[in-house]
Design a protein around this motif. Structure first.
Motif, PDB file in Angstrom:
ATOM      1  N   LYS A  46     -95.477  16.286   8.226  1.00  0.00           N
ATOM      2  CA  LYS A  46     -94.287  17.147   7.663  1.00  0.00           C
ATOM      3  C   LYS A  46     -93.577  16.369   6.593  1.00  0.00           C
ATOM      4  O   LYS A  46     -92.871  16.842   5.691  1.00  0.00           O
ATOM      5  CB  LYS A  46     -93.051  17.472   8.780  1.00  0.00           C
ATOM      6  CG  LYS A  46     -92.299  16.510   9.379  1.00  0.00           C
ATOM      7  CD  LYS A  46     -91.208  17.052  10.227  1.00  0.00           C
ATOM      8  CE  LYS A  46     -91.729  17.574  11.575  1.00  0.00           C
ATOM      9  NZ  LYS A  46     -92.267  16.790  12.388  1.00  0.00           N
ATOM     10  N   ALA A  47     -93.680  14.922   6.525  1.00  0.00           N
ATOM     11  CA  ALA A  47     -93.286  14.209   5.489  1.00  0.00           C
ATOM     12  C   ALA A  47     -94.449  13.896   4.381  1.00  0.00           C
ATOM     13  O   ALA A  47     -94.314  14.107   3.287  1.00  0.00           O
ATOM     14  CB  ALA A  47     -92.890  12.895   5.901  1.00  0.00           C
ATOM     15  N   ALA A  48     -95.572  13.365   5.040  1.00  0.00           N
ATOM     16  CA  ALA A  48     -96.556  12.976   3.898  1.00  0.00           C
ATOM     17  C   ALA A  48     -97.272  14.025   3.475  1.00  0.00           C
ATOM     18  O   ALA A  48     -97.745  13.963   2.280  1.00  0.00           O
ATOM     19  CB  ALA A  48     -97.836  12.468   4.853  1.00  0.00           C
ATOM     20  N   ASN A  49     -97.459  15.299   3.803  1.00  0.00           N
ATOM     21  CA  ASN A  49     -98.163  16.350   3.156  1.00  0.00           C
ATOM     22  C   ASN A  49     -97.176  17.364   2.512  1.00  0.00           C
ATOM     23  O   ASN A  49     -97.521  18.583   2.076  1.00  0.00           O
ATOM     24  CB  ASN A  49     -99.147  17.244   3.988  1.00  0.00           C
ATOM     25  CG  ASN A  49     -98.580  17.856   5.208  1.00  0.00           C
ATOM     26  OD1 ASN A  49     -97.475  18.606   4.820  1.00  0.00           O
ATOM     27  ND2 ASN A  49     -99.384  18.035   6.238  1.00  0.00           N
TER      28      ASN A  49
ATOM     29  N   LEU B 299     -93.852  15.243  -8.911  1.00  0.00           N
ATOM     30  CA  LEU B 299     -94.532  15.032  -7.683  1.00  0.00           C
ATOM     31  C   LEU B 299     -94.088  13.730  -7.182  1.00  0.00           C
ATOM     32  O   LEU B 299     -93.632  13.408  -6.019  1.00  0.00           O
ATOM     33  CB  LEU B 299     -95.812  15.247  -7.695  1.00  0.00           C
ATOM     34  CG  LEU B 299     -96.813  15.227  -6.292  1.00  0.00           C
ATOM     35  CD1 LEU B 299     -96.149  15.889  -5.124  1.00  0.00           C
ATOM     36  CD2 LEU B 299     -98.219  15.322  -6.644  1.00  0.00           C
ATOM     37  N   THR B 300     -94.522  12.728  -7.959  1.00  0.00           N
ATOM     38  CA  THR B 300     -94.084  11.306  -7.524  1.00  0.00           C
ATOM     39  C   THR B 300     -92.667  10.944  -7.172  1.00  0.00           C
ATOM     40  O   THR B 300     -92.359  10.276  -6.117  1.00  0.00           O
ATOM     41  CB  THR B 300     -94.465  10.306  -8.684  1.00  0.00           C
ATOM     42  OG1 THR B 300     -95.764  10.679  -9.309  1.00  0.00           O
ATOM     43  CG2 THR B 300     -94.419   8.780  -8.362  1.00  0.00           C
TER      44      THR B 300
ATOM     45  N   GLY C 245     -88.488  10.516  -3.015  1.00  0.00           N
ATOM     46  CA  GLY C 245     -87.241  10.950  -2.274  1.00  0.00           C
ATOM     47  C   GLY C 245     -87.465  11.282  -0.870  1.00  0.00           C
ATOM     48  O   GLY C 245     -86.642  10.982  -0.081  1.00  0.00           O
ATOM     49  N   ILE C 246     -88.636  11.873  -0.277  1.00  0.00           N
ATOM     50  CA  ILE C 246     -88.781  12.017   0.918  1.00  0.00           C
ATOM     51  C   ILE C 246     -88.882  10.722   1.673  1.00  0.00           C
ATOM     52  O   ILE C 246     -88.561  10.656   3.032  1.00  0.00           O
ATOM     53  CB  ILE C 246     -90.030  13.119   1.244  1.00  0.00           C
ATOM     54  CG1 ILE C 246     -89.726  14.230   0.347  1.00  0.00           C
ATOM     55  CG2 ILE C 246     -90.476  13.160   2.629  1.00  0.00           C
ATOM     56  CD1 ILE C 246     -91.058  15.196   0.150  1.00  0.00           C
ATOM     57  N   HIS C 247     -89.685   9.631   1.046  1.00  0.00           N
ATOM     58  CA  HIS C 247     -89.856   8.531   1.743  1.00  0.00           C
ATOM     59  C   HIS C 247     -88.346   7.780   1.973  1.00  0.00           C
ATOM     60  O   HIS C 247     -88.165   7.179   3.103  1.00  0.00           O
ATOM     61  CB  HIS C 247     -90.704   7.515   0.994  1.00  0.00           C
ATOM     62  CG  HIS C 247     -90.790   6.295   1.504  1.00  0.00           C
ATOM     63  ND1 HIS C 247     -89.962   5.080   1.464  1.00  0.00           N
ATOM     64  CD2 HIS C 247     -91.971   5.880   2.530  1.00  0.00           C
ATOM     65  CE1 HIS C 247     -90.516   4.169   2.009  1.00  0.00           C
ATOM     66  NE2 HIS C 247     -91.371   4.282   2.973  1.00  0.00           N
TER      67      HIS C 247
END
Ligand code: NDP
Length: 451
Positions: free
Chosen positions: A373-376, A405-406, A411-413
């Motif tokens: 849910k985070a990585a993809n 995208l980067t 941001g998700i990380h």
């Protein structure tokens, strides 16, 4: 009401099991998320009183319908289609369509539930949904796939729309299928609008969308490694799958100076000790997208590689692992093997590919583990950007989308580390993703009152 008067995790899960009998994938996904959310909301009475978690674990709506089509031999075939609209608190429902014989309501409910948290994590205004049919595109002619897609959309069109629900691709649904479905939507409604994402560039698709999920999973891995002072460069990787996500993950690992040792399909996996470089990846893309062949054919083309029939790649020693095929494809024993072979980081391109027991192995060994849910989330994030471009009638170039995208994956990380960092410095990315994803949706739901 004191918090202790509310149900505990076990009682909550008993209720979920009672209300969803036999839906193992859905129950597994709710359990995985609830473990973390119960800890987070322990002292937050407002979420308990508004029954937020129970409401997110009950889809807003499930539409199920007959899909009738004619095969090339003039036989009438009947399939079942679904759209699960899980939650639209923060934006229109958004999530892919899967065509695979294993599709059922439990699988789609788990995917729509997961999607709700994933979409929230991207920071973009998208709710969670998922759909599909128990149709097997393998071995079907183009004309058969077209007739199926048209029939599927003939019912689905009345439940979706750019402000309501915007589906995309998933297993068995790539550019070809999106094209047939978009064409049918346009024909029925007489409207050109951004109702599907994953479209081709010629008719409103976004640059970087095909690459986004696989590239994003590698960016996420790179962020996890950097956080611990490491890098993808110079490391070996085992990858499962050979579809959209797997091939693009392999491409990005290679571009970053890593070496990809394996890819697979539902028949088995290939192991190439020399590394699966860009030329070989291009050959596989052609094999899968144009010839629609099997991964076993790789060993006839590239000497030195081996094909392992009926096996999964997790026994091959490598520094990095990226499960990019399907749910529950990496179990407890396989996780133990990866750990004992010295794996440093695991990043999930697929949705829920590691079983709950397998995840525990990674956590106990303090391996860097990025859940799907985070990585993809890069795929749906660029889908969100495709929606923005369609609404504004503009298109951004590859470079700009690549940068976006980067940044999105960074941001998700960051959100995961905010909520998932432990005292010893280890980051529990599952916990971080679950809590960050939950909080935004929950706060929006609180604002709406009881609806
Ligand atoms: P594709 O259909 O392009 O590829 C799927 C790959 O997985 C194929 O190699 C397929 O092999 C293999 N596979 C499918 N089912 C099984 C199975 N039961 N056992 C072993 N291998 C299997 O799909 P995607 O690459 O798009 O999706 C892969 C995963 O990534 C899924 O979990 C999907 O939900 C997830 N995902 C995809 C996104 C996207 O943008 N496409 C976004 C986010 C997540 P075979 O050809 O033999 O069937």
């Amino acid at each position: 009401m004191p918090v202790s008067d509310h149900v505990n995790l076990e009682q909550f899960m008993e209720g979920v099991k009672k209300r969803n009998p036999g839906q193992t994938e859905f129950i597994q996904a709710v359990h995985e998320v609830s473990q973390d959310i119960f800890g987070f909301i322990e002292d937050k009475v407002q979420y308990h009183e508004a029954q937020i978690l129970r409401r997110i674990a009950e889809p807003d709506r499930i539409v199920s319908f007959r899909v009738c089509w004619e095969d090339d031999n003039h036989n009438i075939r009947v399939q079942r289609g679904w759209r699960v609209q899980n939650n639209n608190a923060i934006g229109p429902y958004k999530g892919g369509i899967r065509f695979h014989p294993s599709v059922n309501e439990s699988v789609l409910k788990f995917l729509a539930f997961e999607q709700t948290f994933k979409n929230s994590l991207t920071g973009l205004p998208m709710g969670g949904g998922k759909g599909g049919a128990n149709f097997n595109p393998k071995g079907k002619s183009d004309a058969e796939v077209m007739r199926f897609c048209q029939s599927f959309m003939t019912e689905l069109y009345r439940h979706i729309g750019p402000e309501t629900d915007v589906p995309a691709g998933d297993i068995g649904v790539g550019g070809r299928e999106i094209g047939y479905m978009f064409g049918q939507y346009k024909r029925i409604t007489n409207r050109w609008e951004g109702v599907l994402t994953g479209k081709a560039i010629e008719y409103g698709g976004s640059q970087m969308r095909p690459e986004a999920t696989g590239y994003g999973a590698v960016y996420f891995l790179q962020n996890m490694l950097k956080h611990q002072g490491m890098d993808v460069e110079g490391h070996t990787a085992v990858i499962s799958g050979s579809g959209n996500v797997a091939t693009h993950a392999a491409e990005k690992i290679t571009q970053m100076g890593g070496k990809v040792l394996t890819l697979s399909d539902s028949g088995g996996f290939i192991h190439d000790p020399d590394g699966i470089d860009q030329e070989k990846i291009d050959w596989i893309k052609h094999l899968k997208n144009v010839k629609r062949g099997r991964i076993s054919e790789y060993v006839d083309e590239f000497k030195g590689a081996e094909y392992h029939d009926g096996k999964r790649p997790w026994g091959i020693a490598a520094d990095l692992a990226l499960p990019c095929a399907t749910q529950n494809e990496l179990n407890e024993d396989e996780a133990k093997t990866l750990v004992s072979n010295g794996v440093k980081g695991v990043s999930e391109g697929a949705n829920m590919p590691t079983t709950l027991e397998g995840v525990k192995v990674f956590h106990d060994a303090e391996i860097l583990y990025g859940p799907g849910k985070a990585a993809n989330a890069g795929g749906v994030a660029v889908s969100g950007l495709e929606m923005s471009q369609n609404s504004e009638r503009i298109s951004w170039n590859q470079e700009r989308l690549g940068d976006m995208l980067t940044e999105l994956m960074e941001g998700i990380h960051e959100k995961c580390t905010e909520y998932g960092s432990t005292k010893g410095g280890y980051v529990d990315y599952v916990k971080g993703a679950n809590i960050a994803g939950f909080k935004k949706v929950a706060d929006a739901m609180l604002a709406f009152g009881v609806v």
